[in-house]
Enzyme design. Structure first.
Site, mmCIF file in Angstrom:
data_model
loop_
_atom_site.group_PDB
_atom_site.id
_atom_site.type_symbol
_atom_site.label_atom_id
_atom_site.label_comp_id
_atom_site.label_asym_id
_atom_site.label_seq_id
_atom_site.Cartn_x
_atom_site.Cartn_y
_atom_site.Cartn_z
ATOM 1 N N GLY A 1 42.424 38.828 42.545
ATOM 2 C CA GLY A 1 42.746 39.995 41.749
ATOM 3 C C GLY A 1 44.154 40.525 41.934
ATOM 4 O O GLY A 1 44.426 41.691 41.633
ATOM 5 N N HIS B 1 38.190 37.697 48.576
ATOM 6 C CA HIS B 1 39.111 38.238 47.592
ATOM 7 C C HIS B 1 39.439 39.699 47.910
ATOM 8 O O HIS B 1 38.577 40.469 48.302
ATOM 9 C CB HIS B 1 38.569 38.091 46.174
ATOM 10 C CG HIS B 1 37.259 38.774 45.891
ATOM 11 N ND1 HIS B 1 36.044 38.364 46.413
ATOM 12 C CD2 HIS B 1 36.983 39.858 45.118
ATOM 13 C CE1 HIS B 1 35.078 39.151 45.986
ATOM 14 N NE2 HIS B 1 35.623 40.071 45.193
ATOM 15 N N HIS C 1 36.814 34.212 55.368
ATOM 16 C CA HIS C 1 36.239 35.374 54.706
ATOM 17 C C HIS C 1 35.945 36.533 55.646
ATOM 18 O O HIS C 1 35.444 37.574 55.203
ATOM 19 C CB HIS C 1 34.956 34.962 53.966
ATOM 20 C CG HIS C 1 35.193 33.897 52.946
ATOM 21 N ND1 HIS C 1 35.068 32.549 53.235
ATOM 22 C CD2 HIS C 1 35.599 33.967 51.651
ATOM 23 C CE1 HIS C 1 35.366 31.844 52.146
ATOM 24 N NE2 HIS C 1 35.687 32.675 51.183
ATOM 25 N N SER D 1 44.727 32.387 37.571
ATOM 26 C CA SER D 1 44.978 32.562 36.142
ATOM 27 C C SER D 1 46.127 33.511 35.849
ATOM 28 O O SER D 1 46.682 33.491 34.749
ATOM 29 C CB SER D 1 43.712 33.062 35.442
ATOM 30 O OG SER D 1 43.258 34.277 36.026
#
Length: 211
Positions: free
Chosen positions: A169, A135, A115, A190
């Site tokens: 994203g 992210h 991170h 997803s």
């Protein structure tokens, strides 16, 4: 699938990692994986609440569906990864240290989620084969958390000598913003597995990577 990114005399395919979301049955994930695996580099079983036997059954479902075990990566559970003969393990800050897994399993592909730059440098030094960083863009899976952005991704890429896979994203239309940083590829949850047409979605991501 075209090959990309010349490094010396080695051609590397830009990587597409598909990650289970922990919400669907692994048998469903296996059925989707069977459709899309020609376009995908790696399938991650990230099932935080699943027990060892459930994960092992998930691996067997992937194998039965025709997905090469070399493409399968187990998150955190080194024991399941070793016992099931998959291609690798993905570690995080709660997992065993990279160096310990490397010492025990010299031939296993080891990924580490990071991170920030310092963590990335440490895990690269310990022997991680690749890093997943994010992210990058805002995502519903991390509501209220500030996205790190492509500038931070580019800094990580510059500071380590192992491939960096971006996550968070990512959509086909912003893939090229990722690739210009020098990242080795992307990871998607997803965006593929929850799509109305997972096969077309996987093709869209692959096309965006191969531009």
């Amino acid at each position: 699938m075209s090959e990309e990114k010349m490094e010396g005399s080695v051609m590397r395919v830009r990587e597409l990692h598909v990650i289970s979301n922990g919400q669907s049955e692994l048998e469903h994930f296996a059925r989707v994986a069977a459709l899309i695996h020609p376009y995908v580099t790696a399938f991650h079983l990230r099932e935080k609440t699943s027990q060892a036997l459930e994960l092992w059954k998930g691996v067997m479902a992937l194998r039965t569906s025709g997905v090469p075990l070399s493409k399968v990566i187990i998150n955190d559970r080194v024991d399941v990864a070793c016992a099931s003969g998959v291609g690798g393990v993905q570690l995080n800050y709660q997992s065993l240290e990279v160096w310990a897994v490397r010492n025990a399993f010299a031939n296993m592909r080891i990924g580490r989620s990071v991170h920030d730059v310092q963590e990335a440098e440490q895990m690269s030094y310990q022997g991680a084969d690749y890093l997943i960083y994010g992210h990058i863009f805002p995502t519903d899976s991390k509501p209220g958390q500030l996205a790190r952005g492509t500038k931070a991704l580019e800094e990580v890429v510059k500071r380590v000598r192992v491939p960096v896979i971006a996550i968070g994203g990512i959509k086909p239309e912003n893939v090229q913003q990722i690739m210009v940083t020098g990242a080795a590829g992307i990871a998607v949850l997803s965006g593929i597995t929850a799509a109305d047409n997972p096969l077309q979605s996987a093709k869209n991501y692959r096309d965006a990577l191969d531009i």
